[in-house]
Design a protein around this motif. Structure first.
Motif, mmCIF file in Angstrom:
data_model
loop_
_atom_site.group_PDB
_atom_site.id
_atom_site.type_symbol
_atom_site.label_atom_id
_atom_site.label_comp_id
_atom_site.label_asym_id
_atom_site.label_seq_id
_atom_site.Cartn_x
_atom_site.Cartn_y
_atom_site.Cartn_z
ATOM 1 N N PRO A 32 -41.243 -69.254 40.218
ATOM 2 C CA PRO A 32 -40.134 -68.481 39.655
ATOM 3 C C PRO A 32 -38.986 -68.298 40.645
ATOM 4 N N TYR A 33 -39.314 -68.143 41.921
ATOM 5 C CA TYR A 33 -38.280 -67.939 42.934
ATOM 6 C C TYR A 33 -37.321 -69.126 42.977
ATOM 7 N N LEU A 34 -37.855 -70.340 42.984
ATOM 8 C CA LEU A 34 -36.996 -71.523 43.041
ATOM 9 C C LEU A 34 -36.291 -71.767 41.712
ATOM 10 N N LEU A 35 -36.991 -71.588 40.600
ATOM 11 C CA LEU A 35 -36.363 -71.765 39.290
ATOM 12 C C LEU A 35 -35.186 -70.816 39.105
ATOM 13 N N GLN A 36 -35.363 -69.595 39.536
ATOM 14 C CA GLN A 36 -34.360 -68.559 39.275
ATOM 15 C C GLN A 36 -33.200 -68.573 40.271
ATOM 16 N N ARG A 37 -33.272 -69.480 41.254
ATOM 17 C CA ARG A 37 -32.165 -69.668 42.193
ATOM 18 C C ARG A 37 -31.638 -71.111 42.177
ATOM 19 N N ASP A 38 -32.015 -71.876 41.183
ATOM 20 C CA ASP A 38 -31.615 -73.275 41.117
ATOM 21 C C ASP A 38 -30.191 -73.374 40.576
ATOM 22 N N PRO A 39 -29.260 -73.972 41.330
ATOM 23 C CA PRO A 39 -27.863 -74.057 40.870
ATOM 24 C C PRO A 39 -27.680 -74.918 39.622
ATOM 25 N N ARG A 40 -28.694 -75.692 39.248
ATOM 26 C CA ARG A 40 -28.580 -76.469 38.007
ATOM 27 C C ARG A 40 -28.648 -75.570 36.785
ATOM 28 N N TRP A 41 -29.290 -74.409 36.925
ATOM 29 C CA TRP A 41 -29.481 -73.543 35.757
ATOM 30 C C TRP A 41 -28.674 -72.254 35.861
ATOM 31 N N TRP A 42 -28.203 -71.919 37.055
ATOM 32 C CA TRP A 42 -27.552 -70.625 37.253
ATOM 33 C C TRP A 42 -26.218 -70.806 37.964
ATOM 34 N N ASP A 43 -25.210 -70.124 37.476
ATOM 35 C CA ASP A 43 -23.925 -70.095 38.151
ATOM 36 C C ASP A 43 -24.011 -69.143 39.337
#
Length: 447
Positions: free
Chosen positions: A349-360
């Motif tokens: 979750p830590y990497l998913l929730q900080r991935d610039p592909r999904w989050w501005d």
């Protein structure tokens, strides 16, 4: 991801290995590199190998949010959570899943209508009392936050809390976390001594809860015997145990097990979430002011969208469970690669929730993203602080409510300040916590 015929090899292609050398051999040097900096190791491996790769003895890391979503929704069938650490170390996956679903169903009932109002009142008063007891002195937040969380959850779930229950719950939760810490990152075995201590604590907790369930059954009524003062919530109001006991499909023992499952998850993990939330309140001066303005307009019993957004954003940047795993029970494919029994899927979750592909601006703390920005399917799948699928945290609604309420009370009734040199560098154990955080909250002078 789909279940496949093991004989179908038409789509087989080699899965890359995240190793420091060429080839597919996991070396001690790779394990050391991972242990020194697990997030850095995995981030570099994603850059080098893509969203799916092997590492460790039998682990497959997955960084694509849609693939992770499929794993979570397939848990209980194609994928398993392994042994159940929350209720006596059960090993029957179907029994575990059924218990989890019952807990989720009861959790929804316990947060509905009158039960939700009564529970929220009890929780609010418990949080207010506990914050006042700790006010005015420097504290190591990580030491106190779990107790704040579990006592608040107990007040919400039970109209009458047995005296010994808070301590039993804390001990069981902390010892279970010790087992998980000993088995990360690849929990293929459980140390005997840690498991024995945890099992003893789980059984002691079960004994206290069994007595509470039996006492409720003897009374044949709801949570207590007296109405709340001034029309407020009191021990005669409905609670989560009522919801569990009125489930026609549940025996008293199953109701106890579901209650234990929910309560065990209200100590360590929410405590880590509250620690990070307090860090944000202490280090971002405008945050409390914005929350205070919202509470002034709506009160702590009203809808608090901005405060809730602050909590969600803290959970995005600092998910308490930073690494999750699922065991593969049936032959399947992940991103076109064959996997099967004996493999373990790992995702973060830590990497998913900080991935610039999904989050501005993924590393920015920006609660507004939860208020007025549309989220794509992949972004929604990339936000899993409470896990997902059938095994989503049974108490996630309760946890979100408690964190929102605590933030509202801290921001409106106290001035929150860090103490000394703080270090918010994450520690990557079974739960994510800051390296060092001392703070204090002093009552806000009334005007």
């Amino acid at each position: 991801m789909t279940v496949v015929d093991p004989a179908d090899e038409r789509l087989d292609r080699p899965m890359p290995w995240a190793t420091g050398t060429s080839g597919a051999t996991w070396r001690p040097s790779d394990a050391h590199a991972y242990e020194q900096d697990p997030v850095g190791f995995l981030s570099a491996a994603v850059d080098r190998c893509g969203d799916t790769f092997r590492f460790g003895r039998n682990a497959v890391f997955v960084a694509d949010p849609d693939e992770v979503h499929t794993v979570l929704t397939g848990t209980g069938r194609t994928f398993r959570t392994g042994r159940d650490f929350l209720d006596g170390f059960r090993s029957n996956p179907d029994e575990i899943t059924a218990l989890w679903l019952r807990g989720r169903r009861a959790g929804r009932a316990g947060l509905a209508a009158r039960a939700a109002s009564a529970g929220a009142h009890r929780m609010r008063e418990r949080v207010r009392t506990d914050l006042a007891a700790l006010a005015g002195r420097p504290l190591d937040v990580a030491d106190h936050a779990p107790g704040l969380c579990s006592r608040a959850a107990l007040a919400h779930c039970l109209a009458t809390v047995p005296d010994e229950l808070p301590a039993r719950l804390a001990t069981a939760a902390e010892r279970l976390t010790g087992v998980l810490d000993a088995t990360l990152p690849l929990p293929a075995w459980v140390p005997g001594s840690a498991a024995r201590r945890a099992r003893a604590s789980v059984r002691a907790l079960a004994g206290v809860l069994t007595e509470a369930v039996e006492e409720r059954g003897r009374r044949g009524g709801s949570g207590g015997t007296e109405p709340g003062p001034g029309g407020g919530a009191g021990p005669d109001d409905p609670d989560l145990l009522d919801a569990l006991l009125t489930d026609a499909d549940a025996t008293a023992q199953e109701a106890r097990a579901a209650l234990q499952m929910i309560l065990t998850g209200t100590h360590v993990v929410p405590g880590a979430a509250l620690t990070w939330l307090m860090a944000e309140l202490a280090t971002r001066k405008g945050l409390s002011q914005s929350i205070r303005a919202e509470v002034a307009a709506h009160g702590t019993t009203g809808d608090l969208p901005y405060t809730t957004a602050v909590v969600k954003e803290s959970l995005r940047l600092h998910p308490p469970v930073w690494l999750m795993t699922r065991d593969v029970a049936l032959p399947a494919r992940v991103a076109g690669h064959p996997i099967g029994p004996g493999d373990q899927l790992v995702f973060s979750p830590y990497l998913l929730q900080r991935d610039p592909r999904w989050w501005d601006a993924p590393d920015r703390f920006r609660p507004e993203r939860w208020l007025d920005e549309p989220h794509s399917r992949r972004t929604r799948h990339a936000y899993i602080p409470f896990s997902g699928g059938t095994r989503i945290c049974a108490g996630y609604r309760l946890g979100l409510l408690q964190l929102t309420l605590t933030a509202a009370l801290l921001a409106t009734e106290y001035t929150v300040e860090p103490v000394g040199d703080i270090d918010l560098t994450p520690t990557y154990k079974s739960v994510l916590t800051p390296t060092a955080l001392r703070m204090r909250w002093d009552p806000t002078p009334t005007r």
